[in-house]
Structure formats: structure tokens, C-alpha cells
Design a protein around this motif. Sequence first.
Motif, PDB file in Angstrom:
ATOM      1  N   UNK A   1      -3.887 -16.979   8.340  1.00 45.59           N
ATOM      2  CA  UNK A   1      -4.999 -17.492   7.529  1.00 45.59           C
ATOM      3  C   UNK A   1      -4.547 -18.323   6.341  1.00 45.59           C
ATOM      4  N   UNK A   2      -3.257 -18.199   5.981  1.00 44.48           N
ATOM      5  CA  UNK A   2      -2.762 -18.895   4.793  1.00 44.48           C
ATOM      6  C   UNK A   2      -3.153 -18.219   3.501  1.00 44.48           C
ATOM      7  N   UNK A   3      -3.786 -17.042   3.599  1.00 46.61           N
ATOM      8  CA  UNK A   3      -4.257 -16.330   2.407  1.00 46.61           C
ATOM      9  C   UNK A   3      -3.523 -14.995   2.249  1.00 46.61           C
ATOM     10  N   UNK A   4      -3.202 -14.611   1.007  1.00 49.37           N
ATOM     11  CA  UNK A   4      -2.522 -13.328   0.790  1.00 49.37           C
ATOM     12  C   UNK A   4      -3.463 -12.153   1.052  1.00 49.37           C
ATOM     13  N   UNK A   5      -2.893 -11.066   1.523  1.00 52.55           N
ATOM     14  CA  UNK A   5      -3.656  -9.844   1.791  1.00 52.55           C
ATOM     15  C   UNK A   5      -3.239  -8.788   0.782  1.00 52.55           C
ATOM     16  N   UNK A   6      -4.200  -8.149   0.132  1.00 51.98           N
ATOM     17  CA  UNK A   6      -3.906  -7.036  -0.774  1.00 51.98           C
ATOM     18  C   UNK A   6      -4.281  -5.746  -0.056  1.00 51.98           C
ATOM     19  N   UNK A   7      -3.272  -5.052   0.434  1.00 46.94           N
ATOM     20  CA  UNK A   7      -3.524  -3.812   1.161  1.00 46.94           C
ATOM     21  C   UNK A   7      -2.837  -2.624   0.495  1.00 46.94           C
TER      22      UNK A   7
ATOM     23  N   UNK B   1      -1.186   1.335 -11.417  1.00 44.05           N
ATOM     24  CA  UNK B   1      -1.880   1.901 -10.254  1.00 44.05           C
ATOM     25  C   UNK B   1      -3.064   2.753 -10.707  1.00 44.05           C
ATOM     26  N   UNK B   2      -2.869   3.535 -11.762  1.00 41.89           N
ATOM     27  CA  UNK B   2      -3.946   4.391 -12.256  1.00 41.89           C
ATOM     28  C   UNK B   2      -5.134   3.563 -12.731  1.00 41.89           C
ATOM     29  N   UNK B   3      -4.858   2.387 -13.269  1.00 41.90           N
ATOM     30  CA  UNK B   3      -5.926   1.516 -13.751  1.00 41.90           C
ATOM     31  C   UNK B   3      -6.491   0.623 -12.670  1.00 41.90           C
ATOM     32  N   UNK B   4      -6.033   0.828 -11.415  1.00 45.28           N
ATOM     33  CA  UNK B   4      -6.489   0.038 -10.259  1.00 45.28           C
ATOM     34  C   UNK B   4      -6.183  -1.456 -10.389  1.00 45.28           C
ATOM     35  N   UNK B   5      -5.131  -1.763 -11.166  1.00 48.00           N
ATOM     36  CA  UNK B   5      -4.720  -3.163 -11.280  1.00 48.00           C
ATOM     37  C   UNK B   5      -3.857  -3.577 -10.089  1.00 48.00           C
ATOM     38  N   UNK B   6      -3.189  -2.609  -9.468  1.00 48.55           N
ATOM     39  CA  UNK B   6      -2.365  -2.872  -8.289  1.00 48.55           C
ATOM     40  C   UNK B   6      -2.679  -1.819  -7.238  1.00 48.55           C
ATOM     41  N   UNK B   7      -2.350  -2.132  -5.999  1.00 45.19           N
ATOM     42  CA  UNK B   7      -2.580  -1.177  -4.916  1.00 45.19           C
ATOM     43  C   UNK B   7      -1.422  -0.186  -4.849  1.00 45.19           C
ATOM     44  N   UNK B   8      -1.607   0.824  -4.043  1.00 44.46           N
ATOM     45  CA  UNK B   8      -0.543   1.818  -3.861  1.00 44.46           C
ATOM     46  C   UNK B   8       0.701   1.164  -3.281  1.00 44.46           C
TER      47      UNK B   8
ATOM     48  N   UNK C   1       3.862 -11.425  -2.628  1.00 38.42           N
ATOM     49  CA  UNK C   1       2.635 -11.757  -1.909  1.00 38.42           C
ATOM     50  C   UNK C   1       2.693 -11.426  -0.432  1.00 38.42           C
ATOM     51  N   UNK C   2       3.913 -11.335   0.126  1.00 41.07           N
ATOM     52  CA  UNK C   2       4.053 -10.955   1.536  1.00 41.07           C
ATOM     53  C   UNK C   2       4.718  -9.586   1.668  1.00 41.07           C
ATOM     54  N   UNK C   3       4.641  -8.787   0.611  1.00 45.40           N
ATOM     55  CA  UNK C   3       5.116  -7.414   0.686  1.00 45.40           C
ATOM     56  C   UNK C   3       6.619  -7.252   0.627  1.00 45.40           C
ATOM     57  N   UNK C   4       7.307  -8.230   0.040  1.00 40.47           N
ATOM     58  CA  UNK C   4       8.763  -8.185  -0.035  1.00 40.47           C
ATOM     59  C   UNK C   4       9.227  -8.395  -1.474  1.00 40.47           C
ATOM     60  N   UNK C   5      10.521  -8.292  -1.698  1.00 39.77           N
ATOM     61  CA  UNK C   5      11.128  -8.696  -2.965  1.00 39.77           C
ATOM     62  C   UNK C   5      12.044  -9.871  -2.665  1.00 39.77           C
TER      63      UNK C   5
ATOM     64  N   UNK D   1      10.393  -3.142   7.411  1.00 41.53           N
ATOM     65  CA  UNK D   1      10.022  -2.119   8.391  1.00 41.53           C
ATOM     66  C   UNK D   1       8.668  -1.489   8.095  1.00 41.53           C
ATOM     67  N   UNK D   2       8.071  -1.871   6.979  1.00 39.94           N
ATOM     68  CA  UNK D   2       6.793  -1.283   6.577  1.00 39.94           C
ATOM     69  C   UNK D   2       5.628  -2.012   7.234  1.00 39.94           C
ATOM     70  N   UNK D   3       4.682  -1.258   7.772  1.00 44.00           N
ATOM     71  CA  UNK D   3       3.512  -1.829   8.440  1.00 44.00           C
ATOM     72  C   UNK D   3       2.722  -2.737   7.500  1.00 44.00           C
ATOM     73  N   UNK D   4       2.580  -2.314   6.246  1.00 40.67           N
ATOM     74  CA  UNK D   4       1.758  -3.096   5.312  1.00 40.67           C
ATOM     75  C   UNK D   4       2.415  -4.433   4.966  1.00 40.67           C
ATOM     76  N   UNK D   5       3.738  -4.470   4.952  1.00 38.27           N
ATOM     77  CA  UNK D   5       4.414  -5.755   4.746  1.00 38.27           C
ATOM     78  C   UNK D   5       4.139  -6.682   5.923  1.00 38.27           C
TER      79      UNK D   5
END
Length: 801
Positions: free
Chosen positions: A795-801, A732-739, A618-622, A781-785
Motif C-alpha cells: 500500500x505504500x503506507x506504514x502500519x501501526x500494529x 506505552x502507558x500514555x498510548x503514544x506508542x503501541x506495544x 516504520x517497518x518494524x526494524x532498527x 522473525x517477528x510477525x508484526x515486523x
Amino acid sequence: MKRIITKVAVLGSGIMGSRIACHFANIGVEVLLLDIAPKELNADEQVKGLTLENKKVKNRIVDASLQNTLKSNPSPVYSKSVISRITTGNFEDNMKDIATCDWVIEVVVENLDIKKQVYVQVEQFRKPGTLITSNTSGIPIHLMTEGRSEDFKKHFCGTHFFNPPRYLRLLEIIPTPYTEQSIVDFLMHYGDLYLGKTTVLCKDTPAFIANRVGVFSIMSLLHLVQKMDLTVEEVDKFSGPALGRPKSATFRTSDVVGLDTMINVANGLSQNAPDDEAKAAFELPDYVRKMQENKWLGDKTKQGFYKKIKGENGKSEILALDLKTLEYRPQQKVKSETLEATKKIDNLQERMRVYARGKDKAGEFFRVSFAGLFEYVSNRIPEISDELYKIDDAMRAGFGWELGPFEVWDALGVKEGIEIMKDQGKKPAQWVVDMLESGNTSFYKVDNGIKNYYDIPSKNYKNIPGTEEYIILDNIRPGKTIWKNAGTTLTDLGDGILNLEFHTKMNTIGGEVLEGINKAIDIAEKDYKGLVIGNDGANFSAGANVGMIFMMAVEQEWDEVNMAIKMFQNTSMRIRYSSIPVVLAPYNLTLGGGCEFCLHADHVQLHAETYMGLVEFGVGLIPGGGGSKEFALRASDEYKEGQIDQNVLKDKFLTIAMAKVSTSAQEAFELGYLKEGKFSITMNRSRLIADAKQKALELFNAGYVQLSPRKDIKVLGDSGLGMVYAGANSMRSGNYISEYDQKISQKLGYVMCGGDLSAPTQVTEQYLLDLEREAFLSLCAEKKTLERIQSILTTGKPLRN
């Protein structure tokens, strides 16, 4: 007589009946759920040519009720698997089956005549000695025994569950003059140990304890609205979390429960408690009468004190009721200097003192409402209870108050509370004055780690019965603290067992917590038998302190980030490979790093209500504290000859990739966060630390041997990576997850498959930890993370980018 409950009959399948049935099924008991048979066919049954004698027709009401209950949110069951323990039937065909039950619980409509009719049937089939109880909330218990046999009367009692039974901890036990003492003792113990309840022994008085005090408190606030010219938003802001009450506070709670329910209880008290000096409080204010006439009863009628609508932009908007005009309007923001001052104070007792001194409307609200409440509860002794602690227990467990009324009074100081009362034209009962004159200045005091209450007849302090089996850290911390830092405290529990508790915000894990765990293990290995990691806060742990990671990543302090991750991993491994048993005691939110620590514990003693999960996606990590490594290890242990290893890996991978969080301790096991034989479930949260201590002692006494790090973990290499990459590409092809989700998935897959290996290979734990740390660091190191972390922090809310 030894009494064992293996099967329970629940008579009545309405909201309460079905939910009580579900909770007994949750704890492993077989349940027979019965209700009336329909008197006429519905349209669908007529089309099918069915008759009233058809089994599906006869069970239509009970089956429909149970299914509706199972669809409710939050769920009444720990896991879908427990539903198989519930058998449905009807009063005509299946009342005879109660002969096989150890306990019969009547939960039919609140009508004495109907209840008596049911008891006539029960007496025909109930075997002698079987428990028979009623879940009534308003009918005097003793009236239900009229005309019943001596054996029925001896084994009959009131057992008032609060709704929803799975989540609200209160169980009021109300005996009649005929109830055998052994039955009362059994129900008090069973409710506590097996059902996980705070069991409160009540007198057979109108509304018993919790509803008597709780409804008085709510009704008083409804009148106070007009006296102080308060808005719906102000009352809910003033009477919510700032007071140690649920977020739903007053008016939102009324909407959820149903205004009609509250009105019925209030009317019942007005009629059945004629000598109550505060009887006027139970009379309905004009605006409540108008809401009743309009059928604005709350969520069940789609509007009450609040109303949800679709705004101009199509988004949902919640309006508030203007209590003067009875028109809905946009919610107004509530501003208060007193509330702002209390936000900075974590200690609730200290917060009460600040609240009471407030100079604005919030402070006045506190003083007026608590002056009336203090007067009311002191006057209810000995009418509804001889002991003051029962009132506090009932309000905490039944209404979700963090502090009961006498505990709030103690926090202010008994003398100070009386001064507030005088200013509002109120006065305490005489026994409170006598208590102060006898030299006793508080309702409670702690002695040798045990909380004692003021006993009015003896004018002395006594132990609260049953609590000697609990370990309450607040009570034992003074004088038993071995070591502490800014985020943790290490306490001696006795018998050679230590406890480390976190007390950071949301019990998040940063450097001070990691230091505390390592120091605790050092001390325990030197001089003690074992270590428990547990606390008494609102949640076990919300995970790692991502704010700290964010700041270091923004500043590009990569060496520091790498060291922080390595320290986290080393701490998880220290938990597993110490020379003494380490038992974790999680409950409520157990996320991210808190979950990772549990994955490495020798044993997990968890509360039934534990919401556990690895949520780093949810925060772009593992998971970077050993969680990714551990799921690869657990997958390896499940690989079997002749089966497809990729299917096992897929299940483990998806648990992390979908950030699955358990809705109960049972589901945590089903999701793979707990291992067979390595966990136990505690039903009563108050017993959790004591149970964890006992488990640590058991492990030590069984000859605990320090383990060695694993070197035999099978990873699948390219064959596993192919499955992971193909699955991520498909999603990804089915648009279930982002890139970017796809990229994180590939990073996780790389770790769990042991990297880009040409064939399945055995590797060490440290090899996987190094891969895990490298992947975690690269994602930092990733901007999206960083954007995802920032969204959670701001905001306390997850971002899907």
C-alpha cells in the motif's frame, strides 16, 4: 567590481515577498522585509489603546504576512534558526535602512503606478551602485525605469522568482536597455551559485519565457478538453508523471496555484501579445468563465477542478468537477493501454516514443497537445529567446517538467515530430526546416560529455553557457564507464576521481548496489585518488530493498538474512575505512541505508534539499547497516565530564525511534545525521556531482590517511537501559506508542547502550555491529515486523500494529 551580498531589502511582504525573504535568509543573508503601515487600527489595537504611531501597529501588516508564510507547508525555511536573519519594518520608518543593503528587491502589488511610487522612495535612500530589481511577472520591465536616475537604470533589472522560491528552481533575469552587462552577469551567476537557481536570461516580452509557454500549454489543454471530450481525471492522468510532469499535472496544479492567477496571466497575454498567432488559446473556455463567476478558484476557495468533502463515514473524499454539467462527482478511474505500456519504461525519452504511438485516447492526447506545443515554441524564437535551450531550461525549472519541449521533440525525432504536426494541421517554424536541410537532425547533441544546442544563426552547435561547470552523468557515461552491474555504474569523472551511481527502482539498496560499492572502492584504491557516490535520479536512495528482506524472512532463510545484514554493515565500514576518500552526494530522499552510508562517508556533499533520516522503525526494524552503531558512537563522542550522559543518549535514541527525517540539509545537521566539518551544502543541484568531485580531490591532496576502526566507544550499559526502558514504558502507558513499538525501542536501546552491562564500558565498533545485527535479525522473525513491511510494499503506507 567585486560585488558581495550580505544584506538584502525586500519591499513587499505578500506571499512572494515573504518567501523570497525566507530564501535569502536560508543562504545566510541578512534580510530587511518592509511593507506599508496600516491606515487604521484594528479592533484589538483599539481595545489596547494603541495609536497608528505605535511600532507594533506600524509593523502589523509585515509581521502578520511573515508569520503566515512561516506557517505554510512545505516550509519556506531550511530551519527555524534562519528566521533570526529577517528584520521587519515599514515603508514610513524603515525605508531609510535600505542604505545599508546591497540589493533591493521590489515585490509590491502588480500595479505600475504603485511600483513607481515605491521607486521614488527607494531613490531617496538607496546608495549608488546598489542592485535594484523587480519580481514582476507581467509588467514590462523597461516601463519601470521611467523617471529614474542614470545610476538606478544601470543597476536595475527584472528578477522573476517562481513560487515557492525555495522549491522552484527557475529565476528569470530580464534586463532593460539600460542595465549594465556586469549587473546581468552578476545576477546570472549569483542566482545559480548562491540561490541554487536555474537562471534564464529573458527578453522583456509579455510573461517572459516560462509563463508564456507554460500558460499556452495549460490553456491549450483547457480547450482540448472540449475538443476531445476529456474528463478532469483523464487530463491529469495523461499530463502527469507519465509525461515526466509533476503529480499535480494540469488541473490539480491550477487548483494549487489558483485559477484566478492563471486567468490573469492568460488575460494579460491576450491583451499584451496581439501578434501571437496562437492568441485564441488564451481566450477562456466557457466552463472556466463559469468557474470564475462562481469563485471556484481552487484551494484558496475550497473548490476548483477538485473539491474535498467529508463522506458518509466521516472520511475525507475528493470529488472531481464534471466539466459538462459543472457539478461535482466521485472521481472516475482512468484506464489506458498506452499508460499501462509506459509504466514499464523508466527511460523518459523512450517513454515519449511509446506515448506518441499510442492508439487510444492517451496517445491521441499526446499527439494533439505536443503538435501544438512544438509549433508554438518554434515560433517563439527569436521573439522570446534567441536560443532554444532557454525555453527548455525555463520549463523544467519553472513548471517541473523533466523534459523541455525541444527535448521531447528530440526524443521523438525531429522529422517524426514534424509528421505528427502535419497530421494535426500544424507546422514548425522555418528555421526547423532549415536545420534539417543543413544536415542537422537534432536540437541537442553531446560532445565530450558536454551538451550542445543547435544555434540557429550559425546553423551549428554551441556549448550551453555555464554548463561546463556541471557534471551530468548522462552526458559523460558513454565512453567513460569503467564497470557496471545490474544496479550500478562506475564512471570516470577525470582527475583521478570515480563516480558510482545507483539505478535501481527508487535507488533502493540490494545485493547489486552493495557489490557495486565494494567493487568501486577496490578499483579506486588500486588506480585512483577518490570515489564519489552520487547520481542524477529523482532521489539519492529510498533505503534498503525491504522486499528482498521480506521474502527471505518469510522463507525463514535466516543464514541468508544474516549474511545480507553483515554485507550491508561491512559495506558501510568499507566506505569509512578505505584507503581513498569516499564522498557521498545525496539529495532529495536519503533514507534508511542511504542515510547510513552517509553517516560513514569521509565527507557528505549534499544538496540543500536533502530529506535524510533513519526510518526503519516504520517497518518494524532498527537501522541495521551500521546506523544504530553509528549513533551510539556519536553519542559517545558527545559525552562530556560533568554532564548527564543519559540526556545525550536520549536525543540520539529519539532521532531513530521517532524516525525523524530532515526537511533540509541544514536540519539534517541539527538532527545529528551530519557532523561538523564533515559536510558541505550545494545550493544548485546541477553542481552537486562536480562539487563532490572537487571535495574528494581536496581530501586526497591534503594527504588523506586511512582511518582505523574505533575501539574507544563509551556505552552506558544498565544506566542507559534504565532510561530507555522507563521512557518506553511511559510512552506505552500514555498510548503514544503501541506495544510492539515499545519492543522495538527496547531492542534499539539495548544496542545503543552496549547490551546489559553493569557499568559504562568502552567497546569496539564491531561489538556494536554484532549487537545491531542480532537485534535486526530477531525483529525480522517477528510477525508484526513482517506485517509492517508487507503494508509498505503493498500500500505504500506504514502500519501501526
